[in-house]
Design an enzyme around this catalytic site. Structure first.
Site, short mmCIF file in Angstrom:
data_model
loop_
_atom_site.label_atom_id
_atom_site.label_comp_id
_atom_site.label_asym_id
_atom_site.label_seq_id
_atom_site.Cartn_x
_atom_site.Cartn_y
_atom_site.Cartn_z
N ASP A 121 41.66 50.12 10.67
CA ASP A 121 42.17 49.15 9.70
C ASP A 121 43.00 49.83 8.62
OD1 ASP A 121 41.11 46.25 9.86
OD2 ASP A 121 39.34 47.42 10.33
N GLU A 152 44.59 43.60 3.45
CA GLU A 152 43.16 43.33 3.33
C GLU A 152 42.39 44.51 2.78
OE1 GLU A 152 39.36 41.91 6.05
OE2 GLU A 152 41.29 42.28 7.00
N ASP A 189 47.43 41.93 7.73
CA ASP A 189 46.04 42.12 8.15
C ASP A 189 46.08 43.12 9.30
OD1 ASP A 189 43.42 42.09 8.88
OD2 ASP A 189 43.20 39.92 8.89
N ILE A 243 43.83 44.59 11.23
CA ILE A 243 43.04 44.16 12.41
C ILE A 243 42.30 42.90 12.02
CG2 ILE A 243 41.18 44.70 14.01
CD1 ILE A 243 41.88 47.61 13.81
N ASP A 244 42.77 41.76 12.47
CA ASP A 244 42.06 40.50 12.25
C ASP A 244 41.02 40.34 13.35
OD1 ASP A 244 41.68 38.02 10.86
OD2 ASP A 244 42.56 37.02 12.60
N THR A 255 37.83 41.73 12.91
CA THR A 255 37.27 43.09 12.93
C THR A 255 35.89 43.13 13.56
OG1 THR A 255 38.45 43.45 10.85
CG2 THR A 255 36.90 45.14 11.53
N ASP A 263 45.31 36.55 6.37
CA ASP A 263 44.98 35.89 7.64
C ASP A 263 46.01 34.85 8.04
OD1 ASP A 263 42.38 37.11 8.11
OD2 ASP A 263 41.60 35.83 6.52
#
Length: 369
Positions: free
Chosen positions: A56, A81, A158, A160-161, A163, A305
Site C-alpha cells: 500500500d 489513503e 487508493d 490497494i482497495d 486490502t 475509494d
C-alpha cells in the site's frame, strides 16, 4: 498532445506499475508476512478490520513520484489513503519514499524488511522500472485532445482497495483477489467534481502454470474522462452497455454490513441484492453493466475509494451521489459526491449511491424517499 491526454498516459502507466508491485508483494508469502501490520486506531475504517501493507505505502509513494516526474506542479495535490510510515519487525519507524536512485530506494526498503537487501532490491527495481503504454492491459485508444487545466487539478489515490481481501485471500485462487483494485481519481478543485478516473485490477484472471510473481495473474485497466461537453471511456467499458440483461438491470450491489431495513425495501421493489467486497470493485461493476447500482447507507467509504470510479461513471452518464442527501431531498440537484477536502476529513459521511444511468436513480428515489 494536450495536458489531459499526457496525464492519462502517465496515470495508466503508473497504475500498471502499482499493479505489478501489488502482485509481487502478494505472491511471496514469506515476504508478505513481514510486510503486513494492522493500522492504528486513527487510521482504521470504522466497520472493517483494516491493514496497512508495505505494498500500500510503496504503491502510493510510487504513484506520487511518477506523477511528479511529468507534472511537478501536481506532486503537492496528490492525496491518498496511507501515511508513509511503516514499523519494521524491530519496532523502528521508517518513512517510506521513492528515492532518486534504485540503490537508495533499496537501502531504505531493506530497513523495513529487516535488512533483507535481496528482496528490497527486487522491489526497488519494480519501483524504478520504466513502464510502456503497451504493457498496460487496456484498449490503447488514447485520444490526443483531452483538455485539462493542470493548475485546477487535485488527485485522490487508493493504492490497494479491498486490502482485507488482499491480505487474507488464498493466492492460489482468484476468488477474493479479483475484487482488489488500484484507484487513481482526478478532480477539479474549482468544482470538486471528478474528471478523470483510472481503475486497475491487478488480479483479474489467474493464469495456469505460472510460478513467478506477477506473471501468475492477468490484470485489466479501465479509464474514463468527463469534462464539460466531452465524455470518453476505454472501449472495453463502452461495449459493456451491450451486455445489459433483465437480471443485471435488477441487481444492486451492497456491502456485508448494510442496513436490513434498506435491503428489505430494495428486495420488496423486486431487486436482486448481491454482496461484494471493495468499494472500487463494486462501483466498477456498475460501470461494466454487471449491476444497476451500488447502494451504501453507511460512512465506510472515503474520497480515495470513489473519486476514480465516479469519473468513469460520469463518462457513462451516471455518477455517485451522497446517499443521505438523496433520500432527504425531493430533487436530484447538487447531490454529487465532491472532493474539495483534505485527507484529515476524507470520509463520505453520508453514504453513497453509484449508478449507471439517471433512470435507475429516479427509480431508487421512488423506493427510498
Amino acid at each position: 498532445m494536450e495536458n489531459g491526454s499526457k496525464l492519462l498516459i502517465v496515470l495508466l502507466k503508473v497504475s500498471e506499475k502499482a499493479a505489478n508491485i501489488a502482485r509481487i508483494c502478494r505472491q511471496n508469502q514469506s515476504l508478505f508476512d513481514l510486510l503486513v501490520q494492522e493500522k492504528s486506531q486513527a487510521e482504521k475504517n470504522p466497520i472493517f478490520k483494516d491493514f496497512k501493507t508495505l505494498a500500500d505505502v510503496l504503491i502510493q509513494e510510487t504513484i506520487k513520484h511518477d506523477i511528479a516526474l511529468e507534472f511537478s506542479e501536481l506532486a503537492k495535490v496528490v492525496q491518498g489513503e496511507e501515511n508513509n510510515t511503516f514499523t519494521n519487525v524491530l519496532g523502528e519507524t521508517i518513512v517510506v519514499e521513492v528515492c532518486s536512485t534504485c540503490l537508495e530506494t533499496t537501502n531504505l526498503l531493506a530497513k523495513v524488511m529487516g535488512n533483507d537487501t535481496e528482496t528490497a532490491s527486487f522491489l526497488a527495481e519494480e519501483v524504478h522500472k520504466q513502464i510502456r503504454l503497451k504493457d498496460v492491459n487496456t484498449v490503447h485508444d488514447i485520444p490526443k485532445h483531452l483538455p485539462l487545466p493542470i493548475e485546477d487539478l487535485g488527485i485522490w489515490i487508493d493504492p490497494i482497495d479491498a486490502t482485507g481481501e488482499y491480505v487474507n485471500s488464498d493466492v492460489s485462487k482468484i476468488k477474493g483477489l479479483n475484487c482488489v483494485t488500484v484507484l487513481i481519481g482526478v478532480y477539479l478543485k474549482s468544482t470538486g467534481l471528478p474528471v478523470l478516473g483510472i481503475i486497475n485490477k491487478p488480479f483479474d484472471k489467474l493464469r495456469e502454470n505460472q510460478k513467478y510473481y506477477f506473471g501468475r495473474w492477468n490484470g485489466l485497466c479501465y479509464w474514463g474522462y468527463f469534462n464539460t461537453d466531452i465524455s470518453l471511456c476505454c472501449s472495453s467499458i463502452g461495449r459493456s452497455f451491450l451486455n445489459d440483461t433483465d437480471e443485471t438491470c435488477k441487481t444492486i450491489l451492497v456491502g456485508r454490513f448494510e442496513d436490513e431495513d434498506l435491503k428489505s425495501k430494495l428486495r420488496e421493489a423486486g431487486f436482486i441484492l448481491m454482496e461484494q467486497a471493495g468499494a472500487g470493485n463494486k462501483s466498477l461493476n456498475v460501470a461494466l453493466g454487471m449491476a444497476a447500482a451500488y447502494v451504501l447507507s453507511k460512512n465506510s467509504t472515503y474520497k480515495w475509494d470513489t473519486c476514480a470510479p465516479q469519473a468513469i461513471l460520469r463518462a457513462l452518464g451516471g455518477g455517485i451521489v451522497d446517499y443521505q442527501k438523496f433520500v432527504k431531498c425531493k430533487v436530484l440537484d447538487d447531490l454529487d459526491v465532491k472532493y474539495v477536502t483534505t485527507s484529515d476529513n476524507a470520509a463520505n459521511s453520508g453514504g453513497i449511491i453509484a449508478y449507471r444511468n439517471i433512470e435507475m436513480l429516479l427509480t431508487l428515489k421512488q423506493i427510498l424517499f
